[in-house]
Write a protein that holds these residues in place. Structure first.
Motif, PDB file in Angstrom:
ATOM      1  N   PRO A  68       0.829  -1.210   0.000  1.00  0.00           N
ATOM      2  CA  PRO A  68       0.000   0.000   0.000  1.00  0.00           C
ATOM      3  C   PRO A  68       0.864   1.261   0.000  1.00  0.00           C
ATOM      4  O   PRO A  68       2.077   1.203   0.197  1.00  0.00           O
ATOM      5  CB  PRO A  68      -0.771  -0.124   1.316  1.00  0.00           C
ATOM      6  N   GLY A  69       0.213   2.396  -0.209  1.00  0.00           N
ATOM      7  CA  GLY A  69       0.901   3.669  -0.076  1.00  0.00           C
ATOM      8  C   GLY A  69       1.082   4.000   1.394  1.00  0.00           C
ATOM      9  O   GLY A  69       0.542   3.331   2.282  1.00  0.00           O
ATOM     10  N   HIS A  70       1.868   5.030   1.672  1.00  0.00           N
ATOM     11  CA  HIS A  70       2.109   5.453   3.056  1.00  0.00           C
ATOM     12  C   HIS A  70       2.439   6.943   3.086  1.00  0.00           C
ATOM     13  O   HIS A  70       2.569   7.574   2.045  1.00  0.00           O
ATOM     14  CB  HIS A  70       3.244   4.626   3.691  1.00  0.00           C
ATOM     15  N   SER A  71       2.563   7.478   4.260  1.00  0.00           N
ATOM     16  CA  SER A  71       2.926   8.882   4.492  1.00  0.00           C
ATOM     17  C   SER A  71       2.027   9.870   3.740  1.00  0.00           C
ATOM     18  O   SER A  71       2.520  10.752   3.043  1.00  0.00           O
ATOM     19  CB  SER A  71       4.388   9.126   4.106  1.00  0.00           C
ATOM     20  N   PRO A  72       0.711   9.760   3.874  1.00  0.00           N
ATOM     21  CA  PRO A  72      -0.168  10.685   3.148  1.00  0.00           C
ATOM     22  C   PRO A  72      -0.052  12.110   3.695  1.00  0.00           C
ATOM     23  O   PRO A  72       0.190  12.312   4.885  1.00  0.00           O
ATOM     24  CB  PRO A  72      -1.562  10.118   3.404  1.00  0.00           C
ATOM     25  N   LYS A  73      -0.202  13.079   2.783  1.00  0.00           N
ATOM     26  CA  LYS A  73      -0.173  14.488   3.152  1.00  0.00           C
ATOM     27  C   LYS A  73      -1.331  15.181   2.454  1.00  0.00           C
ATOM     28  O   LYS A  73      -1.417  15.184   1.237  1.00  0.00           O
ATOM     29  CB  LYS A  73       1.155  15.114   2.749  1.00  0.00           C
ATOM     30  N   ASN A  74      -2.221  15.762   3.245  1.00  0.00           N
ATOM     31  CA  ASN A  74      -3.388  16.449   2.703  1.00  0.00           C
ATOM     32  C   ASN A  74      -3.107  17.937   2.602  1.00  0.00           C
ATOM     33  O   ASN A  74      -3.115  18.652   3.599  1.00  0.00           O
ATOM     34  CB  ASN A  74      -4.616  16.192   3.585  1.00  0.00           C
ATOM     35  N   ARG A  75      -2.889  18.420   1.403  1.00  0.00           N
ATOM     36  CA  ARG A  75      -2.655  19.845   1.161  1.00  0.00           C
ATOM     37  C   ARG A  75      -3.844  20.464   0.425  1.00  0.00           C
ATOM     38  O   ARG A  75      -3.703  21.463  -0.257  1.00  0.00           O
ATOM     39  CB  ARG A  75      -1.368  20.039   0.357  1.00  0.00           C
ATOM     40  N   THR A  76      -5.024  19.822   0.582  1.00  0.00           N
ATOM     41  CA  THR A  76      -6.237  20.379  -0.016  1.00  0.00           C
ATOM     42  C   THR A  76      -6.969  21.218   1.037  1.00  0.00           C
ATOM     43  O   THR A  76      -6.580  21.236   2.202  1.00  0.00           O
ATOM     44  CB  THR A  76      -7.187  19.263  -0.508  1.00  0.00           C
ATOM     45  N   ASP A  77      -8.043  21.855   0.614  1.00  0.00           N
ATOM     46  CA  ASP A  77      -8.833  22.663   1.546  1.00  0.00           C
ATOM     47  C   ASP A  77      -9.999  21.886   2.150  1.00  0.00           C
ATOM     48  O   ASP A  77     -10.899  22.471   2.734  1.00  0.00           O
ATOM     49  CB  ASP A  77      -9.329  23.936   0.868  1.00  0.00           C
ATOM     50  N   ALA A  78      -9.994  20.553   2.008  1.00  0.00           N
ATOM     51  CA  ALA A  78     -11.074  19.712   2.544  1.00  0.00           C
ATOM     52  C   ALA A  78     -10.485  18.618   3.429  1.00  0.00           C
ATOM     53  O   ALA A  78      -9.328  18.237   3.288  1.00  0.00           O
ATOM     54  CB  ALA A  78     -11.854  19.080   1.397  1.00  0.00           C
ATOM     55  N   TRP A  79     -11.303  18.103   4.347  1.00  0.00           N
ATOM     56  CA  TRP A  79     -10.890  16.947   5.148  1.00  0.00           C
ATOM     57  C   TRP A  79     -10.714  15.758   4.218  1.00  0.00           C
ATOM     58  O   TRP A  79     -11.499  15.569   3.288  1.00  0.00           O
ATOM     59  CB  TRP A  79     -11.942  16.631   6.203  1.00  0.00           C
ATOM     60  N   ALA A  80      -9.697  14.951   4.474  1.00  0.00           N
ATOM     61  CA  ALA A  80      -9.463  13.733   3.699  1.00  0.00           C
ATOM     62  C   ALA A  80      -9.545  12.540   4.649  1.00  0.00           C
ATOM     63  O   ALA A  80      -8.896  12.535   5.691  1.00  0.00           O
ATOM     64  CB  ALA A  80      -8.095  13.771   3.030  1.00  0.00           C
ATOM     65  N   THR A  81     -10.344  11.554   4.294  1.00  0.00           N
ATOM     66  CA  THR A  81     -10.402  10.318   5.064  1.00  0.00           C
ATOM     67  C   THR A  81      -9.717   9.247   4.227  1.00  0.00           C
ATOM     68  O   THR A  81     -10.161   8.941   3.125  1.00  0.00           O
ATOM     69  CB  THR A  81     -11.849   9.912   5.361  1.00  0.00           C
ATOM     70  N   VAL A  82      -8.592   8.730   4.746  1.00  0.00           N
ATOM     71  CA  VAL A  82      -7.848   7.698   4.033  1.00  0.00           C
ATOM     72  C   VAL A  82      -8.233   6.325   4.573  1.00  0.00           C
ATOM     73  O   VAL A  82      -8.592   6.186   5.737  1.00  0.00           O
ATOM     74  CB  VAL A  82      -6.319   7.917   4.146  1.00  0.00           C
ATOM     75  N   PHE A  83      -8.155   5.321   3.706  1.00  0.00           N
ATOM     76  CA  PHE A  83      -8.545   3.964   4.060  1.00  0.00           C
ATOM     77  C   PHE A  83      -7.409   2.996   3.751  1.00  0.00           C
ATOM     78  O   PHE A  83      -6.652   3.194   2.800  1.00  0.00           O
ATOM     79  CB  PHE A  83      -9.794   3.553   3.275  1.00  0.00           C
ATOM     80  N   THR A  84      -7.349   1.927   4.523  1.00  0.00           N
ATOM     81  CA  THR A  84      -6.295   0.927   4.361  1.00  0.00           C
ATOM     82  C   THR A  84      -6.558  -0.014   3.198  1.00  0.00           C
ATOM     83  O   THR A  84      -5.648  -0.703   2.749  1.00  0.00           O
ATOM     84  CB  THR A  84      -6.131   0.092   5.642  1.00  0.00           C
ATOM     85  N   GLU A  85      -7.785  -0.049   2.698  1.00  0.00           N
ATOM     86  CA  GLU A  85      -8.142  -0.952   1.600  1.00  0.00           C
ATOM     87  C   GLU A  85      -8.735  -0.166   0.430  1.00  0.00           C
ATOM     88  O   GLU A  85      -9.111   0.996   0.567  1.00  0.00           O
ATOM     89  CB  GLU A  85      -9.151  -1.996   2.081  1.00  0.00           C
ATOM     90  N   LEU A  86      -8.824  -0.811  -0.722  1.00  0.00           N
ATOM     91  CA  LEU A  86      -9.458  -0.217  -1.892  1.00  0.00           C
ATOM     92  C   LEU A  86     -10.950   0.002  -1.626  1.00  0.00           C
ATOM     93  O   LEU A  86     -11.515  -0.584  -0.717  1.00  0.00           O
ATOM     94  CB  LEU A  86      -9.286  -1.139  -3.106  1.00  0.00           C
ATOM     95  N   ASN A  87     -11.563   0.846  -2.430  1.00  0.00           N
ATOM     96  CA  ASN A  87     -13.009   1.131  -2.362  1.00  0.00           C
ATOM     97  C   ASN A  87     -13.432   1.706  -1.017  1.00  0.00           C
ATOM     98  O   ASN A  87     -14.554   1.467  -0.564  1.00  0.00           O
ATOM     99  CB  ASN A  87     -13.828  -0.118  -2.690  1.00  0.00           C
ATOM    100  N   CYS A  88     -12.538   2.434  -0.370  1.00  0.00           N
ATOM    101  CA  CYS A  88     -12.811   3.096   0.918  1.00  0.00           C
ATOM    102  C   CYS A  88     -13.311   2.102   1.962  1.00  0.00           C
ATOM    103  O   CYS A  88     -14.292   2.359   2.667  1.00  0.00           O
ATOM    104  CB  CYS A  88     -13.776   4.258   0.723  1.00  0.00           C
ATOM    105  N   GLU A  89     -12.625   0.980   2.041  1.00  0.00           N
ATOM    106  CA  GLU A  89     -12.933  -0.040   3.036  1.00  0.00           C
ATOM    107  C   GLU A  89     -11.732  -0.231   3.950  1.00  0.00           C
ATOM    108  O   GLU A  89     -10.647   0.236   3.675  1.00  0.00           O
ATOM    109  CB  GLU A  89     -13.307  -1.353   2.340  1.00  0.00           C
ATOM    110  N   GLY A  90     -11.962  -0.938   5.042  1.00  0.00           N
ATOM    111  CA  GLY A  90     -10.899  -1.177   6.010  1.00  0.00           C
ATOM    112  C   GLY A  90     -10.846  -0.070   7.041  1.00  0.00           C
ATOM    113  O   GLY A  90     -11.777   0.727   7.194  1.00  0.00           O
ATOM    114  N   ASP A  91      -9.745  -0.001   7.754  1.00  0.00           N
ATOM    115  CA  ASP A  91      -9.566   1.042   8.762  1.00  0.00           C
ATOM    116  C   ASP A  91      -9.424   2.390   8.084  1.00  0.00           C
ATOM    117  O   ASP A  91      -8.936   2.491   6.953  1.00  0.00           O
ATOM    118  CB  ASP A  91      -8.319   0.756   9.603  1.00  0.00           C
ATOM    119  N   SER A  92      -9.844   3.441   8.791  1.00  0.00           N
ATOM    120  CA  SER A  92      -9.768   4.787   8.215  1.00  0.00           C
ATOM    121  C   SER A  92      -9.123   5.753   9.196  1.00  0.00           C
ATOM    122  O   SER A  92      -9.075   5.511  10.396  1.00  0.00           O
ATOM    123  CB  SER A  92     -11.165   5.283   7.830  1.00  0.00           C
ATOM    124  N   PHE A  93      -8.645   6.858   8.646  1.00  0.00           N
ATOM    125  CA  PHE A  93      -8.012   7.908   9.433  1.00  0.00           C
ATOM    126  C   PHE A  93      -8.285   9.230   8.729  1.00  0.00           C
ATOM    127  O   PHE A  93      -8.162   9.329   7.512  1.00  0.00           O
ATOM    128  CB  PHE A  93      -6.503   7.653   9.526  1.00  0.00           C
TER     129      PHE A  93
END
Length: 114
Positions: A68-93
């Motif tokens: 998987p990818g790692h070290s995400p950085k959100n430089r947008t003007d919106a909240w980003a919810t990242v997921f451990t699996e494809l299709n926004c499944e699995g654990d989120s942060f």
């Protein structure tokens, strides 16, 4: 007579506003993440001004890549919810707008903005 015309005009304008589709919203800015390619090279993935409210599988870290990818950085003007699996499944942060980021310990495969 004038009252009826004014009422009709207001009603028409209200209906026009109600049926006009809203423009698609997007998060302004860039979302970045690191990953290792299938060939073993370090790479940086990014999404520029991604759409809001839509699950996005991150390029480069899909089913073809076991890592998987790692070290995400959100430089947008919106909240980003990242997921451990494809299709926004699995654990989120959740990552806050503009400055949200995480270490390489946070593994990601998909994201939704909003």
């Amino acid at each position: 007579m004038r009252l009826r015309s004014a009422f009709t005009a207001v009603l028409g304008a209200t209906l026009l506003i109600a049926v006009t589709p809203a423009s698609a919203s997007a998060a302004t800015g860039q979302f970045r993440y690191d990953y290792v390619t299938i060939e073993g090279y370090e790479a940086v993935g990014f999404l520029n001004s991604p759409p809001s409210g839509e699950c996005l599988d991150l390029p480069g870290v899909g089913q073809d890549n076991p890592q998987p990818g790692h070290s995400p950085k959100n430089r947008t003007d919106a909240w980003a919810t990242v997921f451990t699996e494809l299709n926004c499944e699995g654990d989120s942060f959740m990552l806050r707008p503009h400055t949200g980021g995480a270490s390489e310990r946070l593994k990601v495969r998909s994201v939704v903005f909003g």
